[in-house]
Design an enzyme around this catalytic site. Structure first.
Site, PDB file in Angstrom:
ATOM      1  N   LYS A 145      72.640  75.171  53.731  1.00 56.20           N
ATOM      2  CA  LYS A 145      73.112  74.592  55.362  1.00 56.20           C
ATOM      3  C   LYS A 145      73.415  76.333  55.507  1.00 56.20           C
ATOM      4  CE  LYS A 145      76.408  72.217  58.453  1.00 56.20           C
ATOM      5  NZ  LYS A 145      77.851  71.614  59.087  1.00 56.20           N
ATOM      6  N   ASP A 198      79.191  77.029  64.254  1.00 55.24           N
ATOM      7  CA  ASP A 198      78.937  75.426  64.873  1.00 55.24           C
ATOM      8  C   ASP A 198      80.038  75.161  65.642  1.00 55.24           C
ATOM      9  OD1 ASP A 198      78.771  73.248  64.779  1.00 55.24           O
ATOM     10  OD2 ASP A 198      79.820  72.423  62.629  1.00 55.24           O
ATOM     11  N   LYS A 211      83.388  71.022  69.432  1.00 56.97           N
ATOM     12  CA  LYS A 211      85.236  70.859  68.822  1.00 56.97           C
ATOM     13  C   LYS A 211      85.707  71.754  69.734  1.00 56.97           C
ATOM     14  CE  LYS A 211      82.927  72.463  64.424  1.00 56.97           C
ATOM     15  NZ  LYS A 211      82.713  71.165  63.962  1.00 56.97           N
ATOM     16  N   ASP A 221      80.110  78.251  58.511  1.00 57.47           N
ATOM     17  CA  ASP A 221      78.916  77.407  58.512  1.00 57.47           C
ATOM     18  C   ASP A 221      77.451  77.298  58.123  1.00 57.47           C
ATOM     19  OD1 ASP A 221      79.424  74.565  58.711  1.00 57.47           O
ATOM     20  OD2 ASP A 221      78.438  74.287  60.538  1.00 57.47           O
ATOM     21  N   ASP A 266      77.568  67.199  66.476  1.00 55.95           N
ATOM     22  CA  ASP A 266      78.688  68.250  65.310  1.00 55.95           C
ATOM     23  C   ASP A 266      78.225  67.355  64.016  1.00 55.95           C
ATOM     24  OD1 ASP A 266      80.166  70.463  64.916  1.00 55.95           O
ATOM     25  OD2 ASP A 266      82.071  68.542  65.313  1.00 55.95           O
ATOM     26  N   GLU A 291      75.680  68.226  62.834  1.00 55.76           N
ATOM     27  CA  GLU A 291      74.169  68.935  62.592  1.00 55.76           C
ATOM     28  C   GLU A 291      73.340  69.003  61.391  1.00 55.76           C
ATOM     29  OE1 GLU A 291      77.207  70.452  63.156  1.00 55.76           O
ATOM     30  OE2 GLU A 291      76.799  72.186  61.543  1.00 55.76           O
ATOM     31  N   ARG A 294      73.591  67.696  58.356  1.00 55.48           N
ATOM     32  CA  ARG A 294      72.959  67.080  57.856  1.00 55.48           C
ATOM     33  C   ARG A 294      71.331  66.484  58.789  1.00 55.48           C
ATOM     34  NH1 ARG A 294      77.260  62.450  59.056  1.00 55.48           N
ATOM     35  NH2 ARG A 294      78.169  64.197  58.947  1.00 55.48           N
TER      36      ARG A 294
HETATM   37  N1  BES Z   1      80.455  72.464  60.024  1.00 57.82           N
HETATM   38  C1  BES Z   1      81.360  70.813  59.785  1.00 57.82           C
HETATM   39  C2  BES Z   1      81.869  70.700  59.042  1.00 57.82           C
HETATM   40  C3  BES Z   1      83.440  71.826  58.894  1.00 57.82           C
HETATM   41  C4  BES Z   1      84.759  70.726  59.216  1.00 57.82           C
HETATM   42  C5  BES Z   1      83.644  72.210  57.614  1.00 57.82           C
HETATM   43  C6  BES Z   1      86.355  72.134  59.193  1.00 57.82           C
HETATM   44  C7  BES Z   1      84.833  73.418  57.066  1.00 57.82           C
HETATM   45  C8  BES Z   1      85.390  73.015  57.533  1.00 57.82           C
HETATM   46  C9  BES Z   1      80.212  69.828  60.443  1.00 57.82           C
HETATM   47  O1  BES Z   1      78.931  70.101  60.850  1.00 57.82           O
HETATM   48  C10 BES Z   1      80.869  68.588  61.723  1.00 57.82           C
HETATM   49  O2  BES Z   1      81.489  69.365  62.111  1.00 57.82           O
HETATM   50  N2  BES Z   1      81.039  67.551  60.956  1.00 57.82           N
HETATM   51  C11 BES Z   1      81.832  66.388  61.518  1.00 57.82           C
HETATM   52  C12 BES Z   1      80.719  64.895  61.494  1.00 57.82           C
HETATM   53  C13 BES Z   1      81.418  64.369  61.612  1.00 57.82           C
HETATM   54  C14 BES Z   1      81.127  64.888  63.772  1.00 57.82           C
HETATM   55  C15 BES Z   1      80.519  63.584  61.518  1.00 57.82           C
HETATM   56  C16 BES Z   1      83.324  66.978  60.996  1.00 57.82           C
HETATM   57  O3  BES Z   1      83.826  66.979  59.782  1.00 57.82           O
HETATM   58  O4  BES Z   1      84.132  66.471  61.738  1.00 57.82           O
HETATM   59 ZN    ZN Z   2      78.993  72.269  60.613  1.00 57.38          ZN
HETATM   60 MN    MN Z   3      79.559  70.424  63.001  1.00 60.79          MN
END
Ligand code: BES
Ligand code: ZN
Ligand code: MN
Length: 500
Positions: free
Chosen positions: A268, A273, A280, A291, A350, A352, A354
């Site tokens: 990824k 992000d 966010k 990210d 968010d 993204e 996947r």
């Molecule tokens: N890049 C983030 C995940 C992340 C969060 C990595 C904190 C490192 C530290 C990912 O893209 C994301 O935003 N995931 C969301 C998923 C949710 C929307 C289902 C999350 O973890 O809140």
């Molecule tokens: Zn992300």
């Molecule tokens: Mn994200």
């Protein structure tokens, strides 16, 4: 830092400092530590008797030799309890000792081989762990600091082994350690770069650097080619950014006569992000420069694989884009179509990672790769499940999972298996499309993983969620503050262990 292994007597070393060690509870040191103790007229035994040196893990005691030895300083490093001693301890003691000495202006040091003597560990593995520990522990990211760090660069470490029969194995291990630590450092360098300094195009440029130095084929797919291939999931993520996405494909042909002997490494690569339209909160959003750590780790692993040349074909595929809100951005509720024709309801922009990995997986399948490992900073929920100690592993194949777990153990990068029970799948059901990109609050890391699993066809697959392990907020043994380089060493060990 240069690292060399030589046979000889540590007490004769003429370096700025020498490093010896002590297990907890030992009152009269043996081996190299004993020899140095005698050269110092029993100074180490005296400090043990006084209770100043206890051999505790992490303990560092600096003794000035005041003309009694060729070196001016002796560092006694605590190894902790003999019963808990392992290669992880070797990596950590090597890292801490090197940092301790650098902070005191030491540029050259000689060390005994932690663990190879009464520690009872294999010399080759010890040589590797000593080299990895020192190189990883000394890592600094200071290119944007106008003033140099007051601690000068550490120049050389020589491992001095009394038993000539162990030197070749220690040397071979140290050489491997230098290679994998060098790859991990590249990963750290890339991950530490912020979003304005490392764009998708810059990451492709970094991959080109790796490909050039090690007989690796590179192909970079741009937006037009992605559109032709129908990579709607990846393109949807990139749509809100002014920076065009890239799909970076690196091919190492270690067994060209047997195309079935292959491994695909998917990463990824979200260079920043923001969350997109599902934006966010501001608090710690800056950490989202991390990210692209999955992409950086697979690119960096190829650097070590290209140097070690195992007999296996390894293809790295990094799906790289920036996730931004903008007039052209995808909206919550949009429906994207992935390369394999599956439709995806994008309920949250968010989620993204996947999405970009779905198209990377489809592409990997189209190349005929039968074994896939994807690496992603996928879910914040990973911190809730395992904290920052271990990477979560999810998959559909026992043998590949076991190989990944074993590689993690060898590398000293903790990897813990998580379930992918079919019952979770319904959380991804969509009313309007084949699948939805979020699965609700419960088991967020698992549904994130299983979303990717929907795009791997019949391939054996493992997903590594490094959201909590790619970056460290503190100095911990071989980890420094900032990017950790996890799981580069696991990926390299995996490729080597699967090689024929
Ligand atoms: N890049 C983030 C995940 C992340 C969060 C990595 C904190 C490192 C530290 C990912 O893209 C994301 O935003 N995931 C969301 C998923 C949710 C929307 C289902 C999350 O973890 O809140
Ligand atoms: Zn992300
Ligand atoms: Mn994200």
């Amino acid at each position: 830092m240069r690292i060399a292994v030589e046979s000889g007597d540590i007490t004769a070393a003429r370096t700025d400092a020498i490093v010896v060690n002590l297990f907890e509870g030992v009152t009269s040191p043996g081996g190299g530590t004993g020899a140095v103790d005698r050269a110092l007229g029993g100074a180490i035994s005296d400090l043990i008797a006084d209770g100043e040196i206890r051999g505790k893990s992490g303990e560092m005691t600096l003794i000035h030799t005041l003309g009694r030895m060729a070196t001016r300083r002796v560092l006694v490093a605590g190894l902790g309890k003999a019963g808990e001693f392992d290669l992880d301890a070797v990596r950590n003691v090597s890292a801490r000792a090197a940092r301790f000495l650098r902070a005191r202006g030491v540029r050259t040091a000689a060390t005994i081989a932690h663990g190879a003597g009464i520690g009872g560990l294999e010399p080759r593995a010890c040589g590797r762990a000593i080299a990895e520990g020192a190189a990883l522990g000394l890592y600094r990211f200071d290119k944007y600091k106008s003033e140099d760090d007051p601690a000068p660069e550490f120049e050389s470490l020589s491992v001095v082994e009394f038993d000539p029969g162990r030197v070749d194995d220690l040397s071979a291990g140290a050489r491997e350690g230098e290679i994998v630590a060098g790859a991990a450092a590249l990963c750290r360098d890339l991950v530490n770069e912020p979003g304005n300094r490392l764009t998708p195009a810059d990451l492709a440029e970094a991959a080109l650097g790796v490909a050039r130095e090690a007989d690796i084929e590179l192909e970079v797919l741009g937006e037009d080619r992605m559109r032709e291939l129908g990579m709607g999931a990846l393109l949807g993520v990139a749509a809100g950014s002014r920076l065009p996405p890239r799909l970076i494909v690196m091919r190492y042909a270690g067994d060209p006569d047997d195309p079935g002997n292959s491994l695909g490494l998917l990463g990824k690569g979200i260079t920043f992000d923001s969350g997109g339209i599902s934006i966010k909160p501001a608090l710690r959003m800056g950490e989202m420069k991390t990210d692209m750590a999955g992409a950086a780790s697979v690119i960096a692993a190829m650097k070590a694989i290209g140097a070690l040349r195992p007999r296996i074909n390894v293809t790295a595929i990094a799906a790289v884009a920036e996730n931004m809100p903008g007039g052209g951005a995808q909206r919550p509720g949009d429906i994207a179509t992935a390369m394999n024709g599956k439709t995806i309801e994008v309920d949250n922009t968010d989620a993204e990672g996947r999405l970009v990995l779905a198209d990377a997986a489809c592409y990997a399948i189209s190349l005929g790769l039968g074994r896939l490992v994807d690496v992603a900073t996928l879910t914040g929920a990973m911190t809730v499940a395992l904290g920052t100690v271990a990477t979560g592993a999810f998959g559909n194949d026992r043998a590949l999972m076991d190989a990944v777990l074993a590689a993690g153990r060898g590398a000293g990068e903790r990897v813990w298996e998580m379930p992918t029970y079919k019952e979770y799948r319904r959380q991804l059901d969509s009313d309007v499309a084949d699948i939805r990109n979020i699965g609700g609050r419960a088991a967020g890391s698992i549904t994130g993983a299983m979303f990717i699993g929907e795009f791997v066809g019949d391939a054996a697959w493992v997903h590594l969620d490094i959201a909590a392990t790619a970056r460290s907020g503190s100095v911990r043994g071989w980890r420094v503050k900032g990017a950790t380089g996890v799981p580069v060493r696991t990926l390299v060990d995996l490729a080597v262990s699967l090689a024929r």
